[in-house]
Design an enzyme around this catalytic site. Structure first.
Site, PDB file in Angstrom:
ATOM      1  N   ILE A 156       0.840  -1.203   0.000  1.00 53.75           N
ATOM      2  CA  ILE A 156       0.000   0.000   0.000  1.00 53.75           C
ATOM      3  C   ILE A 156       0.873   1.251   0.000  1.00 53.75           C
ATOM      4  CG2 ILE A 156      -1.718   1.289   1.360  1.00 53.75           C
ATOM      5  CD1 ILE A 156      -2.758  -1.560   2.285  1.00 53.75           C
ATOM      6  N   ALA A 235      -3.579   2.818   8.055  1.00 56.01           N
ATOM      7  CA  ALA A 235      -3.193   1.441   8.404  1.00 56.01           C
ATOM      8  C   ALA A 235      -4.047   0.886   9.546  1.00 56.01           C
ATOM      9  CB  ALA A 235      -1.708   1.382   8.729  1.00 56.01           C
ATOM     10  N   ARG A 236      -3.682   1.201  10.776  1.00 53.83           N
ATOM     11  CA  ARG A 236      -4.456   0.725  11.925  1.00 53.83           C
ATOM     12  C   ARG A 236      -4.392   1.763  13.040  1.00 53.83           C
ATOM     13  NH1 ARG A 236      -6.662  -2.312   9.059  1.00 53.83           N
ATOM     14  NH2 ARG A 236      -6.685  -4.573   9.076  1.00 53.83           N
ATOM     15  N   GLU A 265     -12.431   0.834  17.255  1.00 53.14           N
ATOM     16  CA  GLU A 265     -13.501   1.092  16.271  1.00 53.14           C
ATOM     17  C   GLU A 265     -14.761   0.316  16.647  1.00 53.14           C
ATOM     18  OE1 GLU A 265     -11.989   0.068  12.396  1.00 53.14           O
ATOM     19  OE2 GLU A 265     -10.333   1.468  12.567  1.00 53.14           O
ATOM     20  N   HIS A 283     -13.147   3.892   8.309  1.00 49.78           N
ATOM     21  CA  HIS A 283     -12.449   2.674   7.835  1.00 49.78           C
ATOM     22  C   HIS A 283     -12.937   2.248   6.443  1.00 49.78           C
ATOM     23  CE1 HIS A 283     -10.088  -0.999   9.425  1.00 49.78           C
ATOM     24  NE2 HIS A 283      -9.985  -0.935   8.104  1.00 49.78           N
ATOM     25  N   GLY A 285     -10.922   2.049   3.708  1.00 49.53           N
ATOM     26  CA  GLY A 285      -9.784   1.659   2.862  1.00 49.53           C
ATOM     27  C   GLY A 285     -10.114   0.728   1.704  1.00 49.53           C
TER      28      GLY A 285
HETATM   29  P1  NAP Z   1       2.848  -4.947   3.612  1.00 48.81           P
HETATM   30  O1  NAP Z   1       2.998  -5.077   2.139  1.00 48.81           O
HETATM   31  O2  NAP Z   1       3.206  -6.102   4.474  1.00 48.81           O
HETATM   32  O3  NAP Z   1       3.661  -3.654   4.055  1.00 48.81           O
HETATM   33  C1  NAP Z   1       3.940  -3.340   5.371  1.00 48.81           C
HETATM   34  C2  NAP Z   1       5.188  -2.483   5.413  1.00 48.81           C
HETATM   35  O4  NAP Z   1       5.394  -2.063   6.760  1.00 48.81           O
HETATM   36  C3  NAP Z   1       6.436  -3.218   4.964  1.00 48.81           C
HETATM   37  O5  NAP Z   1       7.132  -2.428   4.058  1.00 48.81           O
HETATM   38  C4  NAP Z   1       7.238  -3.428   6.250  1.00 48.81           C
HETATM   39  O6  NAP Z   1       8.628  -3.360   5.955  1.00 48.81           O
HETATM   40  C5  NAP Z   1       6.784  -2.230   7.093  1.00 48.81           C
HETATM   41  N1  NAP Z   1       6.889  -2.492   8.515  1.00 48.81           N
HETATM   42  C6  NAP Z   1       6.457  -3.559   9.208  1.00 48.81           C
HETATM   43  N2  NAP Z   1       6.776  -3.439  10.500  1.00 48.81           N
HETATM   44  C7  NAP Z   1       7.434  -2.280  10.629  1.00 48.81           C
HETATM   45  C8  NAP Z   1       8.037  -1.609  11.729  1.00 48.81           C
HETATM   46  N3  NAP Z   1       8.035  -2.140  12.957  1.00 48.81           N
HETATM   47  N4  NAP Z   1       8.629  -0.412  11.507  1.00 48.81           N
HETATM   48  C9  NAP Z   1       8.661   0.123  10.262  1.00 48.81           C
HETATM   49  N5  NAP Z   1       8.107  -0.477   9.178  1.00 48.81           N
HETATM   50  C10 NAP Z   1       7.506  -1.659   9.372  1.00 48.81           C
HETATM   51  O7  NAP Z   1       1.340  -4.593   3.994  1.00 48.81           O
HETATM   52  P2  NAP Z   1       0.262  -3.782   3.115  1.00 48.81           P
HETATM   53  O8  NAP Z   1      -0.478  -4.731   2.256  1.00 48.81           O
HETATM   54  O9  NAP Z   1       0.925  -2.598   2.508  1.00 48.81           O
HETATM   55  O10 NAP Z   1      -0.731  -3.337   4.293  1.00 48.81           O
HETATM   56  C11 NAP Z   1      -0.266  -2.507   5.341  1.00 48.81           C
HETATM   57  C12 NAP Z   1      -1.297  -2.351   6.435  1.00 48.81           C
HETATM   58  O11 NAP Z   1      -2.363  -1.544   5.967  1.00 48.81           O
HETATM   59  C13 NAP Z   1      -1.990  -3.653   6.853  1.00 48.81           C
HETATM   60  O12 NAP Z   1      -1.225  -4.355   7.825  1.00 48.81           O
HETATM   61  C14 NAP Z   1      -3.322  -3.179   7.385  1.00 48.81           C
HETATM   62  O13 NAP Z   1      -3.263  -3.041   8.781  1.00 48.81           O
HETATM   63  C15 NAP Z   1      -3.509  -1.823   6.753  1.00 48.81           C
HETATM   64  N6  NAP Z   1      -4.694  -1.792   5.876  1.00 48.81           N
HETATM   65  C16 NAP Z   1      -5.693  -0.892   6.132  1.00 48.81           C
HETATM   66  C17 NAP Z   1      -6.811  -0.860   5.323  1.00 48.81           C
HETATM   67  C18 NAP Z   1      -7.930   0.105   5.570  1.00 48.81           C
HETATM   68  O14 NAP Z   1      -9.073  -0.234   5.299  1.00 48.81           O
HETATM   69  N7  NAP Z   1      -7.671   1.323   6.032  1.00 48.81           N
HETATM   70  C19 NAP Z   1      -6.920  -1.717   4.230  1.00 48.81           C
HETATM   71  C20 NAP Z   1      -5.880  -2.604   3.983  1.00 48.81           C
HETATM   72  C21 NAP Z   1      -4.758  -2.629   4.815  1.00 48.81           C
HETATM   73  P3  NAP Z   1       9.724  -4.123   6.870  1.00 48.81           P
HETATM   74  O15 NAP Z   1       9.208  -5.504   7.092  1.00 48.81           O
HETATM   75  O16 NAP Z   1      10.997  -4.037   6.095  1.00 48.81           O
HETATM   76  O17 NAP Z   1       9.800  -3.333   8.139  1.00 48.81           O
END
Ligand code: NAP
Length: 317
Positions: A156, A235-236, A265, A283, A285
């Site tokens: 994302i 994100a969350r 929420e 929410h 997204g």
């Molecule tokens: P993703 O591809 O797994 O990306 C997560 C990113 O966060 C990775 O680049 C990871 O890199 C980084 N990360 C993880 N832990 C970290 C930390 N402690 N410090 C810094 N960076 C960190 O996940 P995604 O598909 O993009 O989704 C991300 C999040 O968006 C989901 O987990 C979900 O909670 C949220 N989301 C929200 C909605 C909504 O409706 N608003 C919809 C979908 C998703 P590294 O592992 O290298 O740190």
């Protein structure tokens, strides 16, 4: 035929698909099940199709019947599920990555635009017919040339970065690991959150909620931002300490916020409601027909793949 409990109502065609593939116990009234309801209703089931509103903590998972072999979460995030507890019980946990990236990134960009361009005030003024065009009416922050800090440059985050770059923003990011030059699209890596925040005119929180990220945006880290920065979170809610962010709004350390997600929420900290600089969404997204359909289909396919092969490409534990 395997039997599954589907804890929330899905779009019609997805419920039909689930019923064709499994003996599916659907939730056509979309009741919010308690943890005890989930435990009771999963008796005799082989799997659960859960959603982010189901709190699958260790206590709940330990009380699930032996027959449950998979929890297929209807979301990419899985902060609602205790992965370790599931692993100990031999229960696979799967999620729905990729299919929701574009829709969520759209909302991520909307949060940035809404907060920077004073959309809550604009909507109110327009609805009240209480405005007149003038050279200085509702002057906001322009995105062109502004620095966007992305916390969590995953699927994302990278999509938000691509759109924001096309709007003229300069992209910085922080992850625990640096992306390869093929994936960073020219964005500047910061190996600490402090370094990222100190160059973020706009912050976009895109990392998962985890033990490491809970309240990562707090009183101390908000101080790293330049004065008058904008904070957005797609994100969350658990990643943000609300009291600290509200205080930063009050002090004008933070110019505006754009939020799609909240702790606890559907409630949100009422402190935000006092500020016209808070652009808040419920929410939204992944909330498009295409995406919710693709998510549900993937959650169903994950269960099928797991029962057919004993594994699943979207297994997260
Ligand atoms: P993703 O591809 O797994 O990306 C997560 C990113 O966060 C990775 O680049 C990871 O890199 C980084 N990360 C993880 N832990 C970290 C930390 N402690 N410090 C810094 N960076 C960190 O996940 P995604 O598909 O993009 O989704 C991300 C999040 O968006 C989901 O987990 C979900 O909670 C949220 N989301 C929200 C909605 C909504 O409706 N608003 C919809 C979908 C998703 P590294 O592992 O290298 O740190």
């Amino acid at each position: 035929m395997k039997k599954i409990l589907v804890t929330r109502k899905l779009l019609k065609e997805c419920e039909e698909k689930a019923s064709k593939m499994f003996d599916a116990n659907l939730n056509s009234n979309d009741e919010l099940y308690s943890q005890n309801n989930v435990i009771e209703m999963s008796q005799g089931c082989d799997g659960i199709l859960s959603s982010l509103t189901d709190k699958m903590d260790a206590e709940t998972i330990n009380k699930l019947p032996e027959s449950i072999k998979i929890i297929s979460n209807f979301a990419v995030g899985f902060g609602n599920i205790d992965l370790e507890a599931a692993k100990k019980r031999g229960i696979a946990v799967t999620n729905t990555p990729d299919v929701l990236t574009d829709a969520t990134a759209e909302i991520g960009i909307l949060l940035i635009l809404g907060a920077c361009r004073r959309v809550p005030e604009g909507i109110q003024g327009a609805k009240d017919c209480n405005w007149k065009w003038s050279a200085d009416y509702l002057i906001g922050k322009q995105l062109t040339g502004a620095r966007l800090g992305i916390l969590g440059m995953g699927r994302i985050g990278q999509k938000i970065a691509r759109i924001a770059k096309s709007l003229g923003m300069i992209i910085h990011y922080h992850n625990r690991s640096k992306l390869s030059p093929d994936n960073d699209n020219g964005a500047t890596y910061h190996d600490t959150l402090k370094s990222l925040m100190s160059v973020s005119d706009v912050l976009s929180v895109c990392c998962p909620a985890s033990n490491e990220t809970i309240n990562l945006i707090n009183k101390e880290t908000l101080e790293y931002l330049p004065k008058g920065a904008v904070v957005t979170n797609v994100a969350r809610g658990d990643i943000v300490d609300d009291e600290a962010l509200i205080d930063a709004l009050e002090r004008r350390k933070v110019y505006a916020v754009g939020l799609d997600v909240y702790k606890g929420e559907p409630n949100l900290n009422p402190g935000y409601l006092k500020y016209k600089q808070a652009f808040i969404l419920p929410h939204l997204g992944s909330a498009t027909k295409e995406t919710r359909t693709a998510m549900a289909n993937l959650a169903i396919d994950n269960i099928e793949e797991y029962f057919k092969t004993g594994n699943c490409k979207n297994k997260v534990n």
